[in-house]
Design a protein around this motif. Sequence first.
Motif, PDB file in Angstrom:
ATOM      1  N   VAL A 244       0.924  -1.212  -0.142  1.00  0.00           N
ATOM      2  CA  VAL A 244      -0.308  -0.215   0.026  1.00  0.00           C
ATOM      3  C   VAL A 244       0.987   1.122   0.254  1.00  0.00           C
ATOM      4  CG1 VAL A 244      -1.716  -1.056   1.159  1.00  0.00           C
ATOM      5  CG2 VAL A 244      -0.317   0.310   2.310  1.00  0.00           C
ATOM      6  N   ALA A 245       1.937   1.317   0.312  1.00  0.00           N
ATOM      7  CA  ALA A 245       2.830   1.968   0.021  1.00  0.00           C
ATOM      8  C   ALA A 245       3.303   2.092  -0.755  1.00  0.00           C
ATOM      9  CB  ALA A 245       3.984   2.076   1.286  1.00  0.00           C
ATOM     10  N   ALA A 246       3.604   1.477  -1.870  1.00  0.00           N
ATOM     11  CA  ALA A 246       4.380   1.841  -3.652  1.00  0.00           C
ATOM     12  C   ALA A 246       3.589   2.991  -4.092  1.00  0.00           C
ATOM     13  CB  ALA A 246       4.207   0.109  -3.853  1.00  0.00           C
ATOM     14  N   ASN A 247       4.015   3.017  -4.931  1.00  0.00           N
ATOM     15  CA  ASN A 247       3.657   4.534  -5.752  1.00  0.00           C
ATOM     16  C   ASN A 247       2.490   3.501  -7.162  1.00  0.00           C
ATOM     17  OD1 ASN A 247       5.052   6.173  -4.864  1.00  0.00           O
ATOM     18  ND2 ASN A 247       7.152   5.772  -7.200  1.00  0.00           N
ATOM     19  N   ASP A 248       1.373   4.530  -7.279  1.00  0.00           N
ATOM     20  CA  ASP A 248       0.167   3.420  -8.406  1.00  0.00           C
ATOM     21  C   ASP A 248       0.907   3.050  -9.385  1.00  0.00           C
ATOM     22  OD1 ASP A 248      -1.793   6.272  -7.640  1.00  0.00           O
ATOM     23  OD2 ASP A 248      -1.375   4.543  -6.658  1.00  0.00           O
ATOM     24  N   LYS A 249       2.387   3.513  -9.641  1.00  0.00           N
ATOM     25  CA  LYS A 249       2.350   2.595 -11.159  1.00  0.00           C
ATOM     26  C   LYS A 249       4.188   2.779 -10.960  1.00  0.00           C
ATOM     27  CE  LYS A 249       1.812   2.751 -15.892  1.00  0.00           C
ATOM     28  NZ  LYS A 249       1.740   3.459 -17.008  1.00  0.00           N
ATOM     29  N   TYR A 250       5.086   1.776 -11.271  1.00  0.00           N
ATOM     30  CA  TYR A 250       5.854   2.041 -11.644  1.00  0.00           C
ATOM     31  C   TYR A 250       6.269   2.702 -12.968  1.00  0.00           C
ATOM     32  CZ  TYR A 250       7.142  -1.298  -8.412  1.00  0.00           C
ATOM     33  OH  TYR A 250       6.627  -1.904  -6.951  1.00  0.00           O
ATOM     34  N   SER A 251       7.583   3.676 -12.958  1.00  0.00           N
ATOM     35  CA  SER A 251       7.829   4.477 -14.367  1.00  0.00           C
ATOM     36  C   SER A 251       8.785   3.581 -15.158  1.00  0.00           C
ATOM     37  CB  SER A 251       8.842   5.515 -14.319  1.00  0.00           C
ATOM     38  OG  SER A 251      10.407   5.147 -13.633  1.00  0.00           O
ATOM     39  N   GLU A 252       8.704   4.110 -16.236  1.00  0.00           N
ATOM     40  CA  GLU A 252       9.444   2.878 -17.469  1.00  0.00           C
ATOM     41  C   GLU A 252      10.842   3.091 -17.122  1.00  0.00           C
ATOM     42  OE1 GLU A 252      10.211   2.778 -22.033  1.00  0.00           O
ATOM     43  OE2 GLU A 252       8.745   4.856 -21.555  1.00  0.00           O
ATOM     44  N   GLU A 253      11.351   3.809 -16.155  1.00  0.00           N
ATOM     45  CA  GLU A 253      12.970   3.668 -15.895  1.00  0.00           C
ATOM     46  C   GLU A 253      13.145   2.447 -15.217  1.00  0.00           C
ATOM     47  OE1 GLU A 253      16.318   6.773 -13.888  1.00  0.00           O
ATOM     48  OE2 GLU A 253      14.864   7.643 -14.668  1.00  0.00           O
ATOM     49  N   GLU A 254      11.879   2.766 -14.190  1.00  0.00           N
ATOM     50  CA  GLU A 254      12.014   1.298 -12.919  1.00  0.00           C
ATOM     51  C   GLU A 254      11.865   0.208 -13.304  1.00  0.00           C
ATOM     52  OE1 GLU A 254      10.473   3.800  -8.741  1.00  0.00           O
ATOM     53  OE2 GLU A 254       8.778   3.713 -10.369  1.00  0.00           O
ATOM     54  N   VAL A 255      11.015   0.409 -14.328  1.00  0.00           N
ATOM     55  CA  VAL A 255      11.093  -1.418 -15.047  1.00  0.00           C
ATOM     56  C   VAL A 255      11.763  -1.464 -15.595  1.00  0.00           C
ATOM     57  CG1 VAL A 255       9.319  -2.600 -17.035  1.00  0.00           C
ATOM     58  CG2 VAL A 255       8.307  -1.038 -15.436  1.00  0.00           C
ATOM     59  N   ASN A 256      12.927  -0.649 -16.559  1.00  0.00           N
ATOM     60  CA  ASN A 256      13.729  -1.120 -17.502  1.00  0.00           C
ATOM     61  C   ASN A 256      15.292  -1.618 -16.129  1.00  0.00           C
ATOM     62  OD1 ASN A 256      12.726  -0.600 -19.549  1.00  0.00           O
ATOM     63  ND2 ASN A 256      13.485   1.684 -19.958  1.00  0.00           N
ATOM     64  N   SER A 257      15.179  -1.184 -15.311  1.00  0.00           N
ATOM     65  CA  SER A 257      16.179  -1.605 -13.556  1.00  0.00           C
ATOM     66  C   SER A 257      15.884  -2.541 -13.576  1.00  0.00           C
ATOM     67  CB  SER A 257      15.766  -0.112 -13.065  1.00  0.00           C
ATOM     68  OG  SER A 257      16.637  -0.841 -12.420  1.00  0.00           O
ATOM     69  N   ALA A 258      14.428  -3.269 -13.460  1.00  0.00           N
ATOM     70  CA  ALA A 258      13.904  -4.061 -12.963  1.00  0.00           C
ATOM     71  C   ALA A 258      14.558  -5.141 -14.196  1.00  0.00           C
ATOM     72  CB  ALA A 258      12.628  -4.062 -12.314  1.00  0.00           C
ATOM     73  N   VAL A 259      14.100  -4.736 -15.076  1.00  0.00           N
ATOM     74  CA  VAL A 259      14.490  -6.189 -16.331  1.00  0.00           C
ATOM     75  C   VAL A 259      15.526  -6.517 -16.032  1.00  0.00           C
ATOM     76  CG1 VAL A 259      14.894  -5.909 -18.615  1.00  0.00           C
ATOM     77  CG2 VAL A 259      12.190  -5.323 -17.921  1.00  0.00           C
ATOM     78  N   ALA A 260      17.592  -5.259 -16.511  1.00  0.00           N
ATOM     79  CA  ALA A 260      18.052  -5.638 -16.185  1.00  0.00           C
ATOM     80  C   ALA A 260      18.948  -6.905 -15.195  1.00  0.00           C
ATOM     81  CB  ALA A 260      19.013  -4.348 -16.080  1.00  0.00           C
ATOM     82  N   ILE A 261      17.709  -6.160 -13.847  1.00  0.00           N
ATOM     83  CA  ILE A 261      18.144  -6.841 -12.743  1.00  0.00           C
ATOM     84  C   ILE A 261      17.445  -8.378 -13.194  1.00  0.00           C
ATOM     85  CG2 ILE A 261      17.306  -7.094 -10.138  1.00  0.00           C
ATOM     86  CD1 ILE A 261      17.622  -4.057  -9.995  1.00  0.00           C
ATOM     87  N   PHE A 262      16.222  -8.419 -13.664  1.00  0.00           N
ATOM     88  CA  PHE A 262      15.706  -9.839 -14.023  1.00  0.00           C
ATOM     89  C   PHE A 262      17.063 -10.853 -14.597  1.00  0.00           C
ATOM     90  CE2 PHE A 262      13.601 -12.044 -16.513  1.00  0.00           C
ATOM     91  CZ  PHE A 262      13.410 -13.503 -15.962  1.00  0.00           C
ATOM     92  N   LEU A 263      17.471 -10.166 -15.807  1.00  0.00           N
ATOM     93  CA  LEU A 263      18.204 -11.259 -16.866  1.00  0.00           C
ATOM     94  C   LEU A 263      19.300 -10.759 -15.893  1.00  0.00           C
ATOM     95  CD1 LEU A 263      17.297  -8.306 -20.242  1.00  0.00           C
ATOM     96  CD2 LEU A 263      16.698 -10.971 -19.052  1.00  0.00           C
TER      97      LEU A 263
END
Length: 230
Positions: free
Chosen positions: A70-89
């Motif tokens: 519930v403390a998270a933002n309503d939506k992740y930014s494209e930059e945040e998603v890109n960073s998460a993808v890089a970590i996952f890969l």
Amino acid sequence: MTTPENKSVLLFDLDGTLVDSAPDLAAAINEMLVTLGLKVFPQDKIRSWVGNGARTLVERALHHSLKDNVAANDKYSEEEVNSAVAIFLKYYQRNLCVESVLYTGVKTTLLALKKQGYRLAIITNKPAEFIEPIVTGFGLSGIFELQLGGDSLKERKPHPLPLLYASTALNVSVNECIMIGDSKNDILAAKAANMQSIGLTYGYNYGEKISVYQPDWCLETFEELLPLFT
């Protein structure tokens, strides 16, 4: 049961069709979530998110983390998603074939089909860089004449482009090819390409029955392909 006629090229999906890769994908997703300070999820839950490529898998994980935070933002930014993808890969690249397994009968069936003279190819939405390490890791090197990933072309399944590209690259007509996969993306891509398809019931299809998408044939095991093409 009728059988496919005049087929020379068999196009296979990878995840959920040849390989049960969910255990290693889930482990990498959870490593990513831990790195980001987010809640991890059970493997069975992550399994239901697999099938549309790495970025979509990461986006689904982040979306579910939002719902539980519930403390998270309503939506992740494209930059945040890109960073998460890089970590996952990064995590996934190191652990491609740790707990993943070939489905029962995959290797013997592929070898038998190739021996019969069929030309085999892989068309997956997984990033292309992972295909060869997985193929090699499971002892399938030299079996596939063409390997296309989700980032190999400008479109991916369910768009017909990868299937049409494969037909052109292998110098055969669409009618000589058949798409074999476990997901609606495989069947929808085949229909859009005016190509026949085989749906496998055991893989990842977001909880839906593959038969809903009306493949030309529906099989419960990979080994059933052999009598169909013999």
